[in-house]
Motif scaffolding. Structure first.
Motif, mmCIF file in Angstrom:
data_model
loop_
_atom_site.group_PDB
_atom_site.id
_atom_site.type_symbol
_atom_site.label_atom_id
_atom_site.label_comp_id
_atom_site.label_asym_id
_atom_site.label_seq_id
_atom_site.Cartn_x
_atom_site.Cartn_y
_atom_site.Cartn_z
ATOM 1 N N THR A 168 0.776 -1.109 -0.030
ATOM 2 C CA THR A 168 -0.056 -0.178 -0.006
ATOM 3 C C THR A 168 0.846 1.128 0.038
ATOM 4 O OG1 THR A 168 -0.202 0.014 2.249
ATOM 5 C CG2 THR A 168 -1.900 -1.203 1.342
ATOM 6 N N ALA A 169 0.445 2.225 -0.304
ATOM 7 C CA ALA A 169 1.112 3.644 -0.633
ATOM 8 C C ALA A 169 0.096 4.685 -0.066
ATOM 9 C CB ALA A 169 1.801 3.938 -1.809
ATOM 10 N N SER B 141 1.269 17.736 -5.110
ATOM 11 C CA SER B 141 0.421 17.394 -5.928
ATOM 12 C C SER B 141 0.775 16.669 -7.300
ATOM 13 C CB SER B 141 -0.303 18.948 -6.467
ATOM 14 O OG SER B 141 -0.815 19.605 -5.404
ATOM 15 N N THR B 142 1.232 15.536 -6.750
ATOM 16 C CA THR B 142 1.858 14.492 -7.797
ATOM 17 C C THR B 142 1.570 13.061 -7.494
ATOM 18 O OG1 THR B 142 3.650 16.182 -8.249
ATOM 19 C CG2 THR B 142 3.934 14.043 -9.032
ATOM 20 N N THR B 143 1.178 12.423 -8.610
ATOM 21 C CA THR B 143 0.973 10.894 -8.292
ATOM 22 C C THR B 143 2.289 9.992 -8.682
ATOM 23 O OG1 THR B 143 -1.260 11.400 -9.245
ATOM 24 C CG2 THR B 143 -0.362 9.230 -9.141
ATOM 25 N N ALA C 214 -0.118 6.712 -5.011
ATOM 26 C CA ALA C 214 -0.275 7.862 -4.088
ATOM 27 C C ALA C 214 -0.371 8.841 -4.874
ATOM 28 C CB ALA C 214 0.579 7.378 -3.045
ATOM 29 N N THR C 215 -0.932 9.732 -4.529
ATOM 30 C CA THR C 215 -1.108 11.206 -4.518
ATOM 31 C C THR C 215 -0.641 12.182 -3.552
ATOM 32 O OG1 THR C 215 -2.563 10.907 -6.691
ATOM 33 C CG2 THR C 215 -2.271 13.269 -5.966
ATOM 34 N N THR C 216 0.508 12.729 -3.597
ATOM 35 C CA THR C 216 0.533 13.991 -2.553
ATOM 36 C C THR C 216 -0.358 15.162 -2.615
ATOM 37 O OG1 THR C 216 2.308 14.965 -3.975
ATOM 38 C CG2 THR C 216 2.884 13.437 -2.469
ATOM 39 N N PRO C 217 -0.857 15.486 -1.326
ATOM 40 C CA PRO C 217 -1.808 16.647 -1.635
ATOM 41 C C PRO C 217 -1.013 18.011 -2.035
ATOM 42 C CG PRO C 217 -1.453 16.391 0.782
ATOM 43 C CD PRO C 217 -0.578 15.138 0.084
ATOM 44 N N ALA C 218 -1.629 18.986 -2.157
ATOM 45 C CA ALA C 218 -1.144 20.467 -2.406
ATOM 46 C C ALA C 218 -0.183 21.005 -1.329
ATOM 47 C CB ALA C 218 -2.245 21.435 -2.891
ATOM 48 N N ALA C 219 0.930 21.641 -1.524
ATOM 49 C CA ALA C 219 1.373 22.254 -0.655
ATOM 50 C C ALA C 219 1.099 23.477 -0.029
ATOM 51 C CB ALA C 219 3.100 22.739 -1.210
ATOM 52 N N VAL C 220 1.299 23.632 1.317
ATOM 53 C CA VAL C 220 0.755 24.917 1.975
ATOM 54 C C VAL C 220 2.081 25.613 2.752
ATOM 55 C CG1 VAL C 220 -0.928 25.874 3.717
ATOM 56 C CG2 VAL C 220 -1.563 23.603 2.505
ATOM 57 N N ALA C 221 2.528 26.428 1.678
ATOM 58 C CA ALA C 221 3.937 26.816 2.120
ATOM 59 C C ALA C 221 3.750 27.914 3.508
ATOM 60 C CB ALA C 221 4.336 27.836 0.813
ATOM 61 N N SER D 298 5.729 13.697 1.063
ATOM 62 C CA SER D 298 6.051 12.077 1.628
ATOM 63 C C SER D 298 5.147 11.164 1.376
ATOM 64 C CB SER D 298 6.429 12.219 3.130
ATOM 65 O OG SER D 298 5.487 12.404 3.722
ATOM 66 N N VAL D 299 5.348 10.013 1.340
ATOM 67 C CA VAL D 299 4.289 8.888 0.958
ATOM 68 C C VAL D 299 4.845 7.638 1.881
ATOM 69 C CG1 VAL D 299 3.663 7.086 -0.658
ATOM 70 C CG2 VAL D 299 3.750 9.579 -1.361
ATOM 71 N N HIS D 300 3.902 7.137 2.572
ATOM 72 C CA HIS D 300 4.260 5.890 3.346
ATOM 73 C C HIS D 300 3.806 4.751 2.498
ATOM 74 C CE1 HIS D 300 4.492 3.979 7.258
ATOM 75 N NE2 HIS D 300 3.472 3.457 7.108
ATOM 76 N N VAL D 301 4.701 3.835 2.513
ATOM 77 C CA VAL D 301 4.936 2.521 1.752
ATOM 78 C C VAL D 301 4.692 1.431 2.727
ATOM 79 C CG1 VAL D 301 5.676 1.430 -0.284
ATOM 80 C CG2 VAL D 301 5.671 3.663 -0.130
ATOM 81 N N MET D 302 3.909 0.504 2.622
ATOM 82 C CA MET D 302 3.872 -0.773 3.567
ATOM 83 C C MET D 302 3.626 -1.867 2.765
ATOM 84 S SD MET D 302 1.902 0.522 7.254
ATOM 85 C CE MET D 302 2.341 -1.366 7.584
ATOM 86 N N TRP D 303 4.190 -3.160 3.431
ATOM 87 C CA TRP D 303 4.104 -4.366 2.412
ATOM 88 C C TRP D 303 4.109 -5.220 3.655
ATOM 89 C CZ3 TRP D 303 8.271 -1.134 2.180
ATOM 90 C CH2 TRP D 303 9.347 -1.456 2.779
ATOM 91 N N ASN D 304 3.471 -6.495 3.169
ATOM 92 C CA ASN D 304 3.479 -7.799 3.939
ATOM 93 C C ASN D 304 5.087 -8.288 4.011
ATOM 94 O OD1 ASN D 304 0.896 -7.272 4.357
ATOM 95 N ND2 ASN D 304 -0.042 -8.959 3.297
#
Length: 319
Positions: A36-37, A85-87, A110-117, A44-50
């Protein structure tokens, strides 16, 4: 014991399959399952696996690029320095002690949300954190939602000072597996927003796992149902259940019939999270009684607790 692989609920292979993500001697490891991501922040994106048995490390890829090597004891990675804002597409490969690389896992996005500078305000501290041991190797944690002026993106779960898990901002509970029997643990939870601001840690949750090998009822499938039905001159048992809520994705189940393992069921596509079902052949005898139950292979590679046992009868006997 018969073993079947399901892809989108359709049988695609059976019997002579390799172990769940594991490699036989002389063979490369299998592909990690349950990958999963999920975005942890705008960058950042959190990636997990079994877990895959008998491996020395995991390689995590962003598209074609290897971004990290994770020790065999790990099942997660925070991929950082991403663009808002990138997949992104991620895969994971297992590597054994001989250096053999297994195939890539299925792709996850996974798509990162928009930045809030200008956002420098962290979310509020998660309150009301509670937990209890779920047998000897798992713990159930829950907490109250944090608030943030721009929205909570994720919650990070820590064991001691080490981050061990991350869940989405709309989730306020999880079951942590892979613990040791008869061991005292301290867990805390922190909230994260899109700008990566971390809240203060919530109140620590202290608990001790049960001694022995009890898996704990919270690792068992729930709402388990079993029904016998006739078809084409034979009888089948239809099963339905709700997968256990654990810190990852359940991709494999063992079905026990009349006290003995009957079928190992593996999802080759996207495993069901809310409700699962499966049907299997039990013979042509009418009026035969059977006892059936099942258990899940947990993301840490161990088996969870068995579901409740159901008794079914294959239709009326001879008149």
């Amino acid at each position: 014991m018969r073993r079947v692989v399901l892809c989108g609920g359709v049988l695609v292979a059976c019997c002579a399959c390799a172990g769940p993500g594991g490699g036989d001697e002389g063979r490369a490891p299998g592909a990690p399952t349950g990958v999963t991501a999920e975005a942890g922040s705008a960058t950042s994106v959190h990636v997990m696996w079994n877990a895959v048995p008998a491996v020395s490390a995991y390689e995590v890829y962003r598209g074609p690029t290897k971004v990290a090597v994770v020790p065999a004891s790990g099942r997660m990675l925070d991929v950082t320095r991403l663009a808002p804002s990138t997949t992104y597409v991620f895969t994971v490969r297992a590597r054994d002690a001989e250096g053999r690389l297994g195939p890539r896992s299925r792709e996850v996005r996974a798509t990162t949300p928009a930045a809030v500078a200008t956002d420098r305000t962290p979310p509020t501290r998660p309150h009301g954190a509670t937990g209890r041991a779920a047998g000897s190797r798992a713990a159930q944690l829950s907490w109250s939602a944090s608030t943030d002026d721009r929205g909570v993106v994720s919650y990070d779960v820590y064991r001691g000072g080490t981050k061990i898990h991350s869940v989405g901002g709309n989730q306020t509970a999880t079951v942590v597996t892979g613990l040791r029997p008869g061991t005292r643990y301290t867990f805390t939870v922190r909230a994260r927003d899109a700008a990566g601001n971390l809240s203060p840690a919530g109140a620590p949750v202290r608990l001790t796992t049960a001694p022995g090998s009890d898996e704990g009822r919270d690792t068992a499938p729930t709402e388990f149902r079993a029904t016998a039905r006739p078809a084409d001159g034979a009888y089948y048992i239809d099963l339905a259940w709700v997968p256990p809520r654990v810190d990852g994705v359940v991709t494999e189940y063992q079905i026990q019939l009349d006290g003995r393992p009957a079928t190992s069921l593996v999802w080759g596509g996207t495993p069901p999270r809310d409700r699962a079902s499966y049907s299997f052949y039990v013979g042509q005898e009418a009026g035969a009684g059977h006892r059936v139950r099942l258990r899940a292979r947990l993301p840490d590679g161990s088996w969870g607790a068995f579901s409740a046992e159901r008794t079914v009868t294959t239709g009326p006997g001879p008149r």
